[in-house]
Enzyme design. Structure first.
Site, short mmCIF file in Angstrom:
data_model
loop_
_atom_site.label_atom_id
_atom_site.label_comp_id
_atom_site.label_asym_id
_atom_site.label_seq_id
_atom_site.Cartn_x
_atom_site.Cartn_y
_atom_site.Cartn_z
N ALA A 259 0.78 -1.25 0.00
CA ALA A 259 0.00 0.00 0.00
C ALA A 259 0.81 1.30 0.00
O ALA A 259 0.32 2.33 -0.44
CB ALA A 259 -0.93 0.00 1.21
N ALA A 260 2.02 1.26 0.53
CA ALA A 260 2.75 2.52 0.74
C ALA A 260 3.27 3.09 -0.58
O ALA A 260 3.63 2.31 -1.47
CB ALA A 260 3.92 2.28 1.69
N ASP A 282 2.24 -2.96 4.27
CA ASP A 282 3.50 -2.78 3.52
C ASP A 282 4.64 -3.29 4.42
O ASP A 282 4.48 -3.35 5.64
CB ASP A 282 3.74 -1.32 3.13
N ASP A 309 4.61 -8.40 5.99
CA ASP A 309 4.85 -8.95 4.65
C ASP A 309 3.50 -9.39 4.08
O ASP A 309 2.78 -10.17 4.72
CB ASP A 309 5.81 -10.14 4.77
N ASP A 328 -1.12 -3.95 -5.75
CA ASP A 328 -0.33 -3.05 -6.59
C ASP A 328 1.13 -3.48 -6.37
O ASP A 328 1.84 -2.90 -5.56
CB ASP A 328 -0.58 -1.61 -6.13
N CYS A 381 3.51 -1.25 -12.30
CA CYS A 381 3.94 -0.15 -13.17
C CYS A 381 5.14 -0.62 -14.00
O CYS A 381 6.06 0.14 -14.27
CB CYS A 381 4.24 1.11 -12.38
N1 SAM Z 1 0.08 1.12 -3.90
C1 SAM Z 1 1.09 2.12 -3.58
C2 SAM Z 1 0.53 3.49 -3.90
O1 SAM Z 1 -0.35 3.60 -4.76
O2 SAM Z 1 0.97 4.46 -3.28
C3 SAM Z 1 2.40 1.85 -4.32
C4 SAM Z 1 2.94 0.48 -4.04
S1 SAM Z 1 4.52 0.15 -4.72
C5 SAM Z 1 4.14 -0.19 -6.37
C6 SAM Z 1 4.88 -1.44 -4.10
C7 SAM Z 1 5.04 -1.53 -2.62
O3 SAM Z 1 5.23 -2.89 -2.27
C8 SAM Z 1 6.23 -0.80 -2.03
O4 SAM Z 1 5.77 0.17 -1.12
C9 SAM Z 1 7.01 -1.88 -1.26
O5 SAM Z 1 7.53 -1.44 -0.03
C10 SAM Z 1 5.95 -2.94 -1.06
N2 SAM Z 1 6.40 -4.33 -0.85
C11 SAM Z 1 7.49 -4.94 -1.33
N3 SAM Z 1 7.51 -6.23 -0.91
C12 SAM Z 1 6.41 -6.41 -0.16
C13 SAM Z 1 5.87 -7.50 0.57
N4 SAM Z 1 6.49 -8.70 0.57
N5 SAM Z 1 4.72 -7.32 1.24
C14 SAM Z 1 4.10 -6.12 1.24
N6 SAM Z 1 4.55 -5.06 0.59
C15 SAM Z 1 5.70 -5.20 -0.12
#
Ligand code: SAM
Length: 441
Positions: A259-260, A282, A309, A328, A381
């Site tokens: 989400a972050a 996140d 995670d 996402d 993306c």
């Molecule tokens: N959805 C967000 C937004 O619109 O602002 C952008 C998300 S970004 C594409 C992908 C995110 O996945 C990153 O913030 C990253 O920290 C997180 N991420 C990476 N591995 C992950 C995991 N195993 N579980 C949850 N989040 C993860």
């Protein structure tokens, strides 16, 4: 235009700026420090700054040339030597230095000897003639595109595999600067309020043709005040389309699995009229901090932020608890190169399988979270098929009861019927992929 003339002092300033740029961020600060150390004056600043940034822009290509000549990656060389070779390649291969400047390039051997060890100076002196005589072999279409648009060759090949000759349009679009794009936050702003604010500031903007609350700012302008007040968030049109495609309803339970920094969480809360529940997960602490701030400013009341995670989400939240899940997914992010030009040189083909494995594990987790009849959106993306259609096809093959729900637009169909892709060159936004998958009732 005459030949490029640079003095010893100017060359030393450039090399020092590049060397410091590896230690000090942003690189602008490194440049400033080095230029002041060498007393660079206003009259010479623009010329040197231009060279400094153009080395950064084509760094991958410059380094490839060095590797071809030296036989090893420049990343393992002495930092002073690396910086000097980068400047020498930039000037000799991409520009037209005067005879005198070529002489100064030879003189850099002494500069290097002083900074490091006489050995390093000799080594450079020996190598320099080959740099000065370097002529690239451009014998394939991929190589022509690499030299013209500055992308790694493997990436160009991949894009040509899926787009054919149209790939050149994509590379061109990725090199264009995208205008700042913001989404008006209807939880805090009345329609028209943000537009009036921008008009009042004399700032030109246009509404996105596909998402009416997304505005593209056409003048140089920092929308920080709008962000601080939560009246708008920084968001590209293609990102805003993700939440709209998933279209969560007021009162529903939603999981945002990656989400972050929260742009889509905030948008979903808006679409839900701040009613229901969003679990926003996140793994990244720093990004979660930014998300907390975004959700506070935008007035989101229904989100619970969880640092976990996403692959463990069913253990944390329980199985079959969500009406909708947004995945996402973390990805190579090559669709965002227009926003992060230097990203192209950090893309590594060998890293793709690792990210695909993570994407597959996360999509399994998303599926476990869905209630019967629930829907998830898988988005990235990235423009690489293996991160997109590849993951979805793999998933559908494994889960015979999963149904791909065709997306009706506003962009083009992906390479798997029913999925969707936003393309930088066709739609003027970042590259994005979308697939909606439903669980049976
Ligand atoms: N959805 C967000 C937004 O619109 O602002 C952008 C998300 S970004 C594409 C992908 C995110 O996945 C990153 O913030 C990253 O920290 C997180 N991420 C990476 N591995 C992950 C995991 N195993 N579980 C949850 N989040 C993860």
């Amino acid at each position: 235009m005459g030949k490029l003339k640079l003095s010893d002092r100017q060359l030393h300033a450039l090399i020092t700026a590049l060397k410091l740029g590896e230690e000090i961020k942003p690189s602008q600060a490194a440049k400033r420090k080095a230029f002041s150390q060498y007393s660079i004056k206003d009259w010479e600043n623009a010329k040197l700054t231009g060279i400094f940034y153009s080395i950064q822009r084509r760094l991958g290509l410059v380094d490839e040339i060095i590797e071809e000549l030296v036989g090893i990656s420049p990343l393992v060389l002495d930092p002073w030597l690396r910086a000097t070779l980068r400047v020498a390649v930039e000037l000799a291969v991409f520009r037209d230095p005067s005879e005198k400047t070529r002489g100064h390039l030879r003189g850099l051997a002494q500069f290097l000897s002083r900074k490091t060890h006489p050995y390093v100076g000799y080594y450079y002196y020996d190598l320099l003639p080959r740099i000065l005589e370097y002529i690239p072999v451009i014998d394939t279409e991929e190589k022509r595109l690499k030299w013209e648009y500055l992308f790694p060759e493997w990436f160009i090949s991949r894009m040509r595999e899926i787009l054919g000759d149209e790939a050149e349009e994509l590379l061109k679009a990725l090199n264009d600067t995208l205008p700042t794009s913001i989404r008006v936050n209807l939880l805090k702003a009345k329609p028209g309020e943000v537009e009036n604010y921008l008009r009042g500031k004399g700032v030109r903007f246009e509404r996105s043709p596909r998402v009416k609350n997304v505005l593209r700012i056409k003048d140089p302008f920092n929308p920080e005040w709008l962000f601080n007040k939560g009246l708008a968030v920084a968001q590209e049109e293609a990102s805003a389309v993700a939440s709209i495609v998933l279209s969560p309803l007021p009162g529903e339970t939603v999981v945002d699995l990656a989400a972050a920094p929260g742009g889509k969480t905030a948008h979903m809360a808006e679409l839900m009229g701040n009613k229901g529940r969003i679990y926003a997960l996140d793994v990244d602490g720093a990004r979660i901090k930014r998300m907390r701030e975004v959700l506070r400013r935008t007035g989101v009341e229904i989100a619970e932020i969880i640092k976990a995670d996403g692959r463990k989400a069913p253990e944390v939240l329980g199985r079959e608890i969500a009406d909708r899940v947004l995945l996402d997914a973390p990805c190579t992010s090559d669709g965002t190169i227009a926003k992060n030009p230097e990203l192209r040189w950090r893309l590594r083909e060998k890293n793709i399988p690792k990210v695909v494995t993570l994407q597959k594990e996360l999509i399994e987790s998303a599926w476990s979270l869905l209630k019967p009849g629930g829907r998830m959106l898988y988005s990235t993306c990235s423009m690489l098929p293996e991160e997109n259609e590849g993951v979805v096809e793999w998933f559908l093959k494994k889960h015979k009861d999963a149904r791909l729900v065709p997306i009706e637009g506003p962009y083009d169909e992906g390479f798997l019927p029913g999925t969707m892709r936003a393309w930088p060159h066709r739609h003027g936004t970042i590259g994005f992929f979308y697939a909606v998958i439903q669980k049976p009732d």
